[in-house]
Design an enzyme around this catalytic site. Structure first.
Site, PDB file in Angstrom:
ATOM      1  N   LYS A 204       0.868  -1.174   0.000  1.00 56.56           N
ATOM      2  CA  LYS A 204       0.000   0.000   0.000  1.00 56.56           C
ATOM      3  C   LYS A 204       0.913   1.234   0.000  1.00 56.56           C
ATOM      4  CE  LYS A 204      -1.843   2.984   1.993  1.00 56.56           C
ATOM      5  NZ  LYS A 204      -1.843   4.470   1.692  1.00 56.56           N
ATOM      6  N   GLY A 257       6.880   5.694   7.896  1.00 60.22           N
ATOM      7  CA  GLY A 257       6.043   6.886   7.900  1.00 60.22           C
ATOM      8  C   GLY A 257       6.126   7.612   9.230  1.00 60.22           C
ATOM      9  N   GLU A 279       9.610   2.071  10.771  1.00 55.00           N
ATOM     10  CA  GLU A 279      10.664   3.057  10.517  1.00 55.00           C
ATOM     11  C   GLU A 279       9.975   4.411  10.499  1.00 55.00           C
ATOM     12  OE1 GLU A 279      12.772   5.722   9.328  1.00 55.00           O
ATOM     13  OE2 GLU A 279      12.608   4.936   7.290  1.00 55.00           O
ATOM     14  N   CYS A 313      13.782  11.195   5.853  1.00 52.13           N
ATOM     15  CA  CYS A 313      13.758  10.987   7.304  1.00 52.13           C
ATOM     16  C   CYS A 313      15.139  11.148   7.921  1.00 52.13           C
ATOM     17  CB  CYS A 313      13.184   9.615   7.629  1.00 52.13           C
ATOM     18  SG  CYS A 313      14.138   8.229   6.976  1.00 52.13           S
ATOM     19  N   GLU A 416       9.553  17.005  14.390  1.00 51.98           N
ATOM     20  CA  GLU A 416       9.975  16.752  13.014  1.00 51.98           C
ATOM     21  C   GLU A 416       9.238  17.698  12.068  1.00 51.98           C
ATOM     22  OE1 GLU A 416      10.910  12.871  10.327  1.00 51.98           O
ATOM     23  OE2 GLU A 416       8.871  12.979  11.125  1.00 51.98           O
TER      24      GLU A 416
END
Length: 513
Positions: A204, A257, A279, A313, A416
């Protein structure tokens, strides 16, 4: 559909059981450089997800009878096909995500091919652990069997790159290699059939960037992957993603994500004791000591902060610079950053647009937070204007932004941002900077710059992160474990470490009669 067919808008289809399947409902996908719809993505529902999982489960008995060599051959053919379609995939990735075409050609698409090739090669070389216990007349060995059906959920920032980093090990994983003496015994005196096995998958991708995943399905089909081994369902996380992670036919979940979504997936997986790899986010720091070579560190820092619009990331979003060189470093960094070319990704630019209007507004909101917290905005958002030609005036563009004079408690230093925004801060001592770098909820990576080897290693060993780069950034070996600590995730991935996720290990003790 052929990769060369480009209707406007492009209509993406689910890939289930080896066939492209139209959906009853679609989502608009926007070109970040213009803000215009360029593709339509299936808005898959639980029924379509269930169909994909069932095809994967049906394909598993057949796929489980293929050898590692046979699996590797198919994966290498996929890698070759990705390389042959480099230009088309790079252009689609750029139009979908906003990254410069040149960056996609240099990094994203080659790495996608490398992922397939590396895992194809590595699976043929992993051996089982075995040992003998002579006094007991026994031999112990282990086998790794595939988990079954893997749900692979990938993000929008490096769409094909990160999706293939999940697909390749999931399809390759699983092997059954016996210690030689026992293998010979079984071959000579039994009807034992020697097999090697792999998982089936349901993917997905992000609904924001789905096109190259759809294109990959065509390449995979042409490479000869059996029907049902790989399935692709497109749509939102709240509908398709939720149905996938809750499906009882799914045995393992791999997700890349946000931390908030990862926390939810972890809770869902815990209910049915599914294996899971997460992750997640990061608030990565750079540490620059006074003996660092600024002629090398400044351009490297620009890359680590702003590459791919800062939408990686692993990008550096906090930079701590020893006070004695702080002013000089800031001056040089700002000067070089202002010279970076931002514009249409089809051109020779350093940065293209951010991925979406929503994300652009999020990044801008953090710059406003910094301003309210008393920071100085040295360059970037609301300081340097962008003048773009038609049709790019409505694109999601922002200049790389450098901020100083923030306390460590500011949201810009703790949360973030995931965009081309970096916060600079001076430090005095080694002990101080270690404490400040570790003073966030994330623990993904850090980069350290300097010349005193003992100090660099001493600091590296005290940082609470999954990866530390010393005098470099984003140098990745697939043979090394990748993952984060704290709220940056659970689990590690790599040519050997991914086997932990996608297989179950069984110890067998054989007593000779």
């Amino acid at each position: 559909m052929s990769l060369s067919d480009t209707p406007n808008p492009l209509v993406v289809e689910n890939f289930i059981g080896g066939s492209f399947v139209k959906s009853s409902k679609y989502l608009d996908s926007f070109d970040p450089s213009t803000g215009e719809v360029w593709a339509q993505i299936p808005d898959s529902d639980p029924t379509e997800v269930d169909d994909a999982v069932q095809h994967a489960r049906n394909a598993f008995p057949m796929w489980s009878k293929t050898t590692a060599a046979e699996r590797a051959k198919i994966l290498i053919k996929i890698a070759d096909s990705i390389e042959e379609n480099l230009d088309k995939l790079a252009q689609a990735e750029s139009k979908d995500q906003g990254k410069p075409v040149s960056l996609a050609k240099r990094m994203d698409i080659p790495r996608a091919a490398l992922n397939f090739r590396a895992f194809a090669e590595s699976i043929c070389h992993h051996l089982n652990i075995s040992n003998c216990i002579p006094e007991m007349g026994c031999m112990n060995y282990t086998v790794r069997n595939p988990v079954g059906v893997a749900a692979l959920i990938s993000p929008w920032n490096l769409p094909l790159y990160l999706l293939t980093f999940k697909i390749a090990p999931a399809l390759a994983s699983g092997y059954f290699i016996l210690p030689l003496p026992l293998f010979i015994i079984l071959m000579l005196f039994s009807n034992y059939n020697y097999i090697e096995i792999g998982n089936c998958v349901v993917c997905k991708p992000s609904e924001i960037t789905s096109v190259t995943a759809w294109m990959l399905c065509k390449l995979i089909k042409d490479a000869g992957l059996p029907n049902g081994v790989l399935n692709m369902v497109f749509g939102t996380g709240s509908k398709a993603g939720e149905a996938l992670i809750n499906h009882q036919g799914v045995n393992v979940i791999s997700f890349t994500g946000s931390t908030n979504v990862g926390r939810h997936i972890g809770q869902v997986a815990a209910k049915s004791i599914k294996k899971v790899s997460l992750e997640l986010g990061g608030k990565n720091a750079g540490i620059i000591f006074e003996d660092a070579d600024l002629s090398k560190v400044v351009p490297a820092t620009i890359n680590s902060c702003f590459l791919n619009q800062g939408e990686i990331c692993l990008c550096t979003s906090r930079v701590f610079v020893q006070r004695t060189i702080f002013d000089e470093f800031v001056q040089r960094l700002v000067k070089e950053t202002k010279n970076l070319k931002v514009g249409p990704p089809i051109e020779d630019v350093f940065m293209g647009p951010l991925v979406s209007q929503v994300h652009l507004e999020k990044v801008r909101s953090y710059v406003e937070i910094a301003r309210k917290d008393g920071a100085r905005i040295l360059c970037g958002e609301s300081v340097d204007e962008l003048s773009l030609p038609a049709p790019y005036q409505k694109g999601y563009f922002i200049r790389p932004t450098i901020i100083t004079d923030l306390s460590d408690s500011s949201a810009c230093m703790q949360e973030e941002i995931f965009g081309p925004v970096v916060c600079l801060s001076p430090f005095d001592s080694e002990e101080e900077v270690i404490e400040r770098v570790n003073n966030v909820k994330y623990g993904l990576c850090s980069a350290i710059w300097g010349q005193k080897g003992d100090r660099l290693l001493r600091v590296a060993h005290q940082l609470h992160v999954g990866t530390v780069w010393i005098n470099c950034w984003l140098v990745r070996s697939l043979d090394m474990p990748f993952g984060g600590m704290k709220e940056s995730g659970i689990g590690r991935e790599g040519t050997s470490h991914s086997l932990e996720l996608y297989t179950e290990e069984t110890t067998i003790c054989y007593k000779f009669q």
